[in-house]
Design a protein around this motif. Sequence first.
Motif, PDB file in Angstrom:
ATOM      1  N   GLN A 199     -11.419 -16.648  -2.246  1.00  0.00           N
ATOM      2  CA  GLN A 199     -10.493 -15.932  -1.357  1.00  0.00           C
ATOM      3  C   GLN A 199      -9.430 -15.194  -2.164  1.00  0.00           C
ATOM      4  N   SER A 200      -9.015 -14.077  -1.626  1.00  0.00           N
ATOM      5  CA  SER A 200      -7.991 -13.247  -2.271  1.00  0.00           C
ATOM      6  C   SER A 200      -6.598 -13.831  -2.049  1.00  0.00           C
ATOM      7  N   SER A 201      -5.722 -13.633  -3.030  1.00  0.00           N
ATOM      8  CA  SER A 201      -4.393 -14.269  -2.976  1.00  0.00           C
ATOM      9  C   SER A 201      -3.422 -13.540  -2.065  1.00  0.00           C
ATOM     10  N   GLY A 202      -3.670 -12.251  -1.805  1.00  0.00           N
ATOM     11  CA  GLY A 202      -2.764 -11.480  -0.949  1.00  0.00           C
ATOM     12  C   GLY A 202      -2.138 -10.305  -1.674  1.00  0.00           C
ATOM     13  N   ASN A 203      -1.582  -9.402  -0.893  1.00  0.00           N
ATOM     14  CA  ASN A 203      -1.012  -8.164  -1.448  1.00  0.00           C
ATOM     15  C   ASN A 203       0.480  -8.072  -1.167  1.00  0.00           C
ATOM     16  N   SER A 204       1.163  -9.189  -1.243  1.00  0.00           N
ATOM     17  CA  SER A 204       2.553  -9.228  -0.775  1.00  0.00           C
ATOM     18  C   SER A 204       3.546  -9.531  -1.888  1.00  0.00           C
ATOM     19  N   TYR A 205       3.306  -9.010  -3.066  1.00  0.00           N
ATOM     20  CA  TYR A 205       4.290  -9.205  -4.146  1.00  0.00           C
ATOM     21  C   TYR A 205       5.655  -8.697  -3.682  1.00  0.00           C
ATOM     22  N   ILE A 206       5.665  -7.454  -3.200  1.00  0.00           N
ATOM     23  CA  ILE A 206       6.806  -6.944  -2.437  1.00  0.00           C
ATOM     24  C   ILE A 206       6.207  -6.374  -1.165  1.00  0.00           C
ATOM     25  N   ASP A 207       6.672  -6.797  -0.031  1.00  0.00           N
ATOM     26  CA  ASP A 207       6.006  -6.387   1.200  1.00  0.00           C
ATOM     27  C   ASP A 207       7.039  -6.293   2.313  1.00  0.00           C
ATOM     28  N   PHE A 208       6.641  -5.693   3.411  1.00  0.00           N
ATOM     29  CA  PHE A 208       7.554  -5.641   4.544  1.00  0.00           C
ATOM     30  C   PHE A 208       6.769  -5.602   5.834  1.00  0.00           C
ATOM     31  N   ILE A 209       7.378  -6.115   6.884  1.00  0.00           N
ATOM     32  CA  ILE A 209       6.876  -5.873   8.224  1.00  0.00           C
ATOM     33  C   ILE A 209       7.908  -5.019   8.932  1.00  0.00           C
ATOM     34  N   SER A 210       7.851  -4.961  10.222  1.00  0.00           N
ATOM     35  CA  SER A 210       8.588  -3.899  10.904  1.00  0.00           C
ATOM     36  C   SER A 210      10.082  -3.874  10.604  1.00  0.00           C
ATOM     37  N   SER A 211      10.682  -5.018  10.352  1.00  0.00           N
ATOM     38  CA  SER A 211      12.139  -4.961  10.258  1.00  0.00           C
ATOM     39  C   SER A 211      12.727  -5.523   8.968  1.00  0.00           C
ATOM     40  N   TYR A 212      11.885  -5.984   8.057  1.00  0.00           N
ATOM     41  CA  TYR A 212      12.497  -6.508   6.837  1.00  0.00           C
ATOM     42  C   TYR A 212      11.489  -6.658   5.694  1.00  0.00           C
ATOM     43  N   PHE A 213      12.043  -6.795   4.494  1.00  0.00           N
ATOM     44  CA  PHE A 213      11.241  -6.988   3.299  1.00  0.00           C
ATOM     45  C   PHE A 213      11.104  -8.475   3.002  1.00  0.00           C
ATOM     46  N   PHE A 214       9.997  -8.818   2.355  1.00  0.00           N
ATOM     47  CA  PHE A 214       9.835 -10.194   1.900  1.00  0.00           C
ATOM     48  C   PHE A 214       9.037 -10.187   0.604  1.00  0.00           C
ATOM     49  N   SER A 244      -0.247  -7.603  -6.172  1.00  0.00           N
ATOM     50  CA  SER A 244      -0.934  -8.901  -6.173  1.00  0.00           C
ATOM     51  C   SER A 244       0.054 -10.052  -5.952  1.00  0.00           C
ATOM     52  N   THR A 245      -0.214 -10.852  -4.931  1.00  0.00           N
ATOM     53  CA  THR A 245       0.672 -11.967  -4.617  1.00  0.00           C
ATOM     54  C   THR A 245       0.516 -13.066  -5.653  1.00  0.00           C
ATOM     55  N   PRO A 246       1.617 -13.538  -6.222  1.00  0.00           N
ATOM     56  CA  PRO A 246       1.522 -14.641  -7.168  1.00  0.00           C
ATOM     57  C   PRO A 246       1.468 -15.984  -6.451  1.00  0.00           C
ATOM     58  N   GLY A 247       1.074 -17.010  -7.187  1.00  0.00           N
ATOM     59  CA  GLY A 247       1.085 -18.351  -6.604  1.00  0.00           C
ATOM     60  C   GLY A 247       0.406 -19.342  -7.525  1.00  0.00           C
ATOM     61  N   SER A 248       0.879 -20.575  -7.464  1.00  0.00           N
ATOM     62  CA  SER A 248       0.307 -21.597  -8.342  1.00  0.00           C
ATOM     63  C   SER A 248      -1.070 -22.050  -7.883  1.00  0.00           C
ATOM     64  N   ASN A 249      -1.503 -21.579  -6.699  1.00  0.00           N
ATOM     65  CA  ASN A 249      -2.847 -21.930  -6.233  1.00  0.00           C
ATOM     66  C   ASN A 249      -3.908 -20.927  -6.681  1.00  0.00           C
ATOM     67  N   ILE A 250      -3.512 -19.898  -7.428  1.00  0.00           N
ATOM     68  CA  ILE A 250      -4.495 -18.939  -7.955  1.00  0.00           C
ATOM     69  C   ILE A 250      -5.311 -19.614  -9.054  1.00  0.00           C
ATOM     70  N   TRP A 251      -6.618 -19.366  -9.039  1.00  0.00           N
ATOM     71  CA  TRP A 251      -7.495 -19.956 -10.064  1.00  0.00           C
ATOM     72  C   TRP A 251      -7.767 -18.962 -11.184  1.00  0.00           C
ATOM     73  N   VAL A 252      -8.217 -17.780 -10.826  1.00  0.00           N
ATOM     74  CA  VAL A 252      -8.481 -16.737 -11.824  1.00  0.00           C
ATOM     75  C   VAL A 252      -8.085 -15.391 -11.242  1.00  0.00           C
ATOM     76  N   SER A 253      -8.181 -14.359 -12.043  1.00  0.00           N
ATOM     77  CA  SER A 253      -7.892 -13.009 -11.569  1.00  0.00           C
ATOM     78  C   SER A 253      -9.017 -12.073 -11.995  1.00  0.00           C
ATOM     79  N   ALA A 254      -9.060 -10.925 -11.328  1.00  0.00           N
ATOM     80  CA  ALA A 254     -10.119  -9.954 -11.608  1.00  0.00           C
ATOM     81  C   ALA A 254      -9.656  -8.574 -11.152  1.00  0.00           C
ATOM     82  N   ALA A 255     -10.488  -7.586 -11.401  1.00  0.00           N
ATOM     83  CA  ALA A 255     -10.118  -6.204 -11.111  1.00  0.00           C
ATOM     84  C   ALA A 255      -9.876  -5.988  -9.623  1.00  0.00           C
ATOM     85  N   GLY A 256      -8.737  -5.400  -9.317  1.00  0.00           N
ATOM     86  CA  GLY A 256      -8.425  -5.022  -7.936  1.00  0.00           C
ATOM     87  C   GLY A 256      -8.006  -3.563  -7.850  1.00  0.00           C
TER      88      GLY A 256
END
Lengths: 597, 214
Positions: free
Chosen positions: A247-262, A293-305
């Motif tokens: 599974q992919s880790s996510g694309n939320s290194y810097i992200d936002f929804i309608s009213s704020y950044f996270f 690329s979302t970081p996290g200690s649950n990531i196992w490996v990385s690859a081309a995105g």
Amino acid sequence: VKTKFLAFFLIIPLLSQSCVKDEGKIPVSANTAGGATFDDNDVATGTIYTGSDPLTAQAWHIKNTGQKAYSQTAGLSGQDSKINDAHELGYTGKNIRIAVSDSGVDLAHPDLSGNQLVGEHRNYFSDNPFDWIDAFPVHQGDAHGTAVTGIVSARGWNGIGTRGVAPDSKFAAFSFLLEDFQDSNDAFFATSYKARNLDQTQGDFDIFNYSYGRRQYKFWEIDGDEMDALESGVTLGRSGKGSLYVQSSGNSYIDFISSYFFFGNSNMDSSLSSPHKIVVGALNANGVVASYSTPGSNIWVSAAGGEDGIIEPAIITTDITGCDAGYSFTEILNLLFDFGSHHDNGGCNYTNRMNGTSSAAPVVSGVIAMILEAKPTLTWRDIKHILAVTADQVDTTAPNNLPHPGLFLGQDLLDDLLISDIATMPIGYVYDVKWMTNSAGFKFSNWYGFGRVNALQAVLMATTYNSNLSPQLSFEDVEYGPVNIIDFSTDFAEIPITVSDQNMIIETVEVQVAVNHTSPQDLALHLVSPSGRVSRVILGNNNAYFDSSDNHFSALTNAFYGESSDGVWRIRVYDLRQNGEEGTLERFVLKIRGRAP
Amino acid sequence: VKKHYIFFSLLGLAVIPILLFKSTSEEEKVTHSKWQRPPLDRQNILLDYSPNKSNKKRMSEKKTRKPAALAPQKSFASKFEPHPDFKLKGYTIAKDLGVMPKKRYNSGLGELIFDDGKNIFYRRREKDPSTLVAFSAGRNKFFPLSTILNLKGIDQEERQQLKNQGFEEYHYIPALKIMFIKTAQGELEKTYHELGSKGLQVQLEVLDERPRPH
């Protein structure tokens, strides 16, 4: 601010023009693949190859020769997962069965249809969602699944298009995700996400590829039934050797929804904090972490995105056929390649803009398919072990200390976003580190996991791998506070747990931490192993929602892989935001999974 | 310079409509698959970074439990009556609200409470058989309840018994012994209590945000 708004529209024609100018400027560089020699310049001038895959010449994720992949800038030659090298040894994932659970697949695509597992697709959005006929995309804009499937399983050496990482693997398409193109209707209320979600973990497949996840703007609760479903898959799948869940880790290194950044963390999506999943981060064509690329200690490996495919290279892959569907349908810039105006993609059957950790996951799935081809008797844990041991450490340049991602936005923008102080750490506090080395010698990173997957080394290790890992053991304990958490300080609240007489070699460590705090999004959690090594399992000042009823964090870390279980474990909670909000650390649950030495 | 120019342009595109129109809709208007961020250069910023660096500007006001948002939100918690029969972790079930697809809603059905862009959550009248509604206090958002009920710990024999009793199966996963039972709008509460009275582990399902493509 209005100027910035207008500037976006002004820049569109500039981008289009630069792409036009870029045609014909693609550098000449050799890319040897499958016994044939390609030349980027020849691709750009329309040379037709026979018996091979012309777009593979631009597929830097297969072999990085510094291609532009129809973007404006070139990647860095050699920064790849040595997939072409594995192909040249004859590994192609032959007949490995992969379930791609996504937005459906264009099963008629000429580069995909020959690799489909006819009759095994699932369409969870048909009138009878568990009566499976096909898995064509529901909407002509639902191109994601076709792109993901092409990365892992596009046919190789067939004279057209591109080549998958495992070009002889077989895929079943699950139409599981649904983009929000259509209006709601009464039928929507008569659906069960949970039924679909559990069902798509089941079946006779070697690998399940999940290039999706929940938005990481909040801490999502663990679904115990989903965890049971995955456990069932690794216990019963592949005749007891265990299916692989990627599974992919996510694309939320810097992200936002309608009213704020996270600022996302892959542990926020509790579904990714399963010890039975292989979570994948994304790299760009320069061989370093991709911007999203979302970081996290649950990531196992990385690859081309890849990056955006406009300025920097993204991934070339299959698109829904025709110029009125897929990436050409959703096109906003009418870029030459996707829109069919480029002679290499006249039929709009391919895209050069697939990116995200969605792209990185199928790269890893494809590599696993080759490992399984090399040694079918490997268990799911053997394969994780091989991936970790053979991964390449990337991005080793100093400094090793990492800043809060808010610094990328700049102080003026942080002020505008009402998060002026979010990137300010207490003096002496290190937000994250690029790499740590654990006491077993494994190098680990929240950005990269154990590093970039190396297909060549993985298949070579698999061929000589003679003994499976011993059965998995586990240990669980809990200790209670309360311990005061000090506002904006390097002084931490700590609860220790002593593990004795377990004598395990660690595979994964899970924690649940309960706090009583009015602003838990300020908190960072460090797990300290008996060796003294630190894993930052939750990065603080994430500006995330937190609607758990008892304010508990759940997280998994792979950072201690190979270390010994016994000794004192410590959870440390830091408050990183100066806002007068204080609270207490209430509970620390520790679960270690591992094996006997 | 060009990268920064483009990045801030995209940020402007995202932020300005919010500032200009102050939309109260909770619908997420941007998805990763459609909005692709130009690359940030994480590497370059590291060259200028030191962990002890501090910013002089700091916000003087205290933060609340919720993350800092651009548009202040009115809480909807006072807009409904909690349902006494249902407890669901992380949510409150509303007794007096219903939900309808946006294109089928008209004001005659009841007062509009919340619009998520696709569905209207409204104050339902007695005997209105519309779908029940869950409220997330943390996110200040409403979600529909599914008309599918989840039953845990159901073996094949119990499954067959339930089918014989007239319960309609939506799906069954043998490895997990989970059975999904179909109900209809307006029948959810009745079927929930009926199954609960048999001593079965019955669960409601909130149709919360789905995972999205990464």
